[in-house]
Design an enzyme around this catalytic site. Structure first.
Site, PDB file in Angstrom:
ATOM      1  N   HIS A 156       0.971  -1.168   0.031  1.00 21.34           N
ATOM      2  CA  HIS A 156      -0.060   0.047  -0.080  1.00 21.34           C
ATOM      3  C   HIS A 156       0.764   1.394   0.197  1.00 21.34           C
ATOM      4  O   HIS A 156       1.828   1.138   0.494  1.00 21.34           O
ATOM      5  CB  HIS A 156      -0.838  -0.099   1.181  1.00 21.34           C
ATOM      6  CG  HIS A 156      -1.992  -1.047   1.147  1.00 21.34           C
ATOM      7  ND1 HIS A 156      -3.193  -0.746   0.443  1.00 21.34           N
ATOM      8  CD2 HIS A 156      -2.224  -2.106   1.651  1.00 21.34           C
ATOM      9  CE1 HIS A 156      -3.854  -1.881   0.676  1.00 21.34           C
ATOM     10  NE2 HIS A 156      -3.238  -2.577   1.443  1.00 21.34           N
ATOM     11  N   LYS A 223      19.301 -10.474   7.274  1.00 19.08           N
ATOM     12  CA  LYS A 223      20.577  -9.984   6.851  1.00 19.08           C
ATOM     13  C   LYS A 223      21.412 -11.194   6.435  1.00 19.08           C
ATOM     14  O   LYS A 223      21.024 -12.334   6.885  1.00 19.08           O
ATOM     15  CB  LYS A 223      21.478  -9.422   8.105  1.00 19.08           C
ATOM     16  CG  LYS A 223      20.807  -7.949   8.468  1.00 19.08           C
ATOM     17  CD  LYS A 223      21.633  -7.306   9.472  1.00 19.08           C
ATOM     18  CE  LYS A 223      20.843  -6.020   9.854  1.00 19.08           C
ATOM     19  NZ  LYS A 223      21.432  -5.289  10.967  1.00 19.08           N
TER      20      LYS A 223
END
Length: 230
Positions: A156, A223
């Site tokens: 959105h 990560k």
């Protein structure tokens, strides 16, 4: 005998039972599979294409099946919901399995037709997966997923504080998962992410950017922890 049948169905001469089962075990397993095949016979005429047997669990819902293409020996376990309405439909390769309570859909707001979902050969999707293919999801061959994996391909827009978020529309970005990846339980893959072949995503991770082949990822946001030895 059942092992030989499975070898033929999977086209894998090296397939073997790795555990011993009692006769009641085998009767239960066989009965479930036979009932799934019977349900599959009723669904097959409503699909765009189906190359082999369909194993369909109880309370499976397939909407817009004329846009769903299935390869050999598709398994949809109990309570799976599939809605193929989209520009490209849903394309499932050979020997794909989708475990119970999973949801695959391609169009959210009906006014904005989505792109679609492609899943490669021998890929296994575990229970309660949520695949939202509005912007397009492509998953390669031999991918395995833990339960509760979520993949999103739409976001959105929320920049304008004078408008409601609902009024600002959406952005769509394709997600691509390479071959031979392992997505751990409860991980989330966000729109626009590309994971190269052989990536491993730790359970509970949120992946919001792309990583090259053979990356091992963990964390929120995810990560690089290490690279697999190649």
């Amino acid at each position: 005998m059942i092992e030989k049948i499975i070898k033929i169905l999977k086209n894998d001469p090296n397939y073997k039972w790795e555990s011993s089962y009692s006769l009641p075990d085998m009767l239960c397993i066989s009965t479930v599979r036979i009932l799934q095949i019977i349900r599959g016979l009723f669904l097959k005429p409503f699909l765009k294409r189906s190359a082999g047997l369909l194993f369909i669990g109880r309370r499976v819902k397939v909407r817009h099946g004329y846009q769903l293409s299935a390869g050999k020996n598709l398994i949809l376990e109990d309570n799976v919901s599939v809605n193929a309405l989209s520009a490209n439909g849903i394309q499932l390769g050979d020997h794909v399995s989708i475990a119970r309570d999973s949801i695959l859909f391609c169009t959210g707001v009906i006014a904005q037709k989505g792109t679609g979902i492609v899943i490669g050969n021998r890929t296994g999707i575990s229970a309660r997966a949520y695949l939202a293919g509005q912007g397009g999801i492509t998953i390669g061959n031999d991918v395995i997923m833990g339960p509760n994996v979520q993949i999103f391909s739409e976001n959105h827009v929320f920049d304008d504080t004078l408008l409601t978020i609902k009024e600002q529309g959406v952005t769509k970005q394709a997600v691509i998962i390479g071959n031979n990846c392992w997505l751990g339980a409860g991980c989330t893959i966000l729109a626009g992410v590309i994971l190269g072949d052989g990536c491993v995503v730790a359970a509970g991770s949120v992946v919001n950017k792309s990583f090259p082949a053979n990356s091992v990822l963990a964390g929120v946001p995810a990560k690089l922890i290490k690279t697999r030895n190649i």
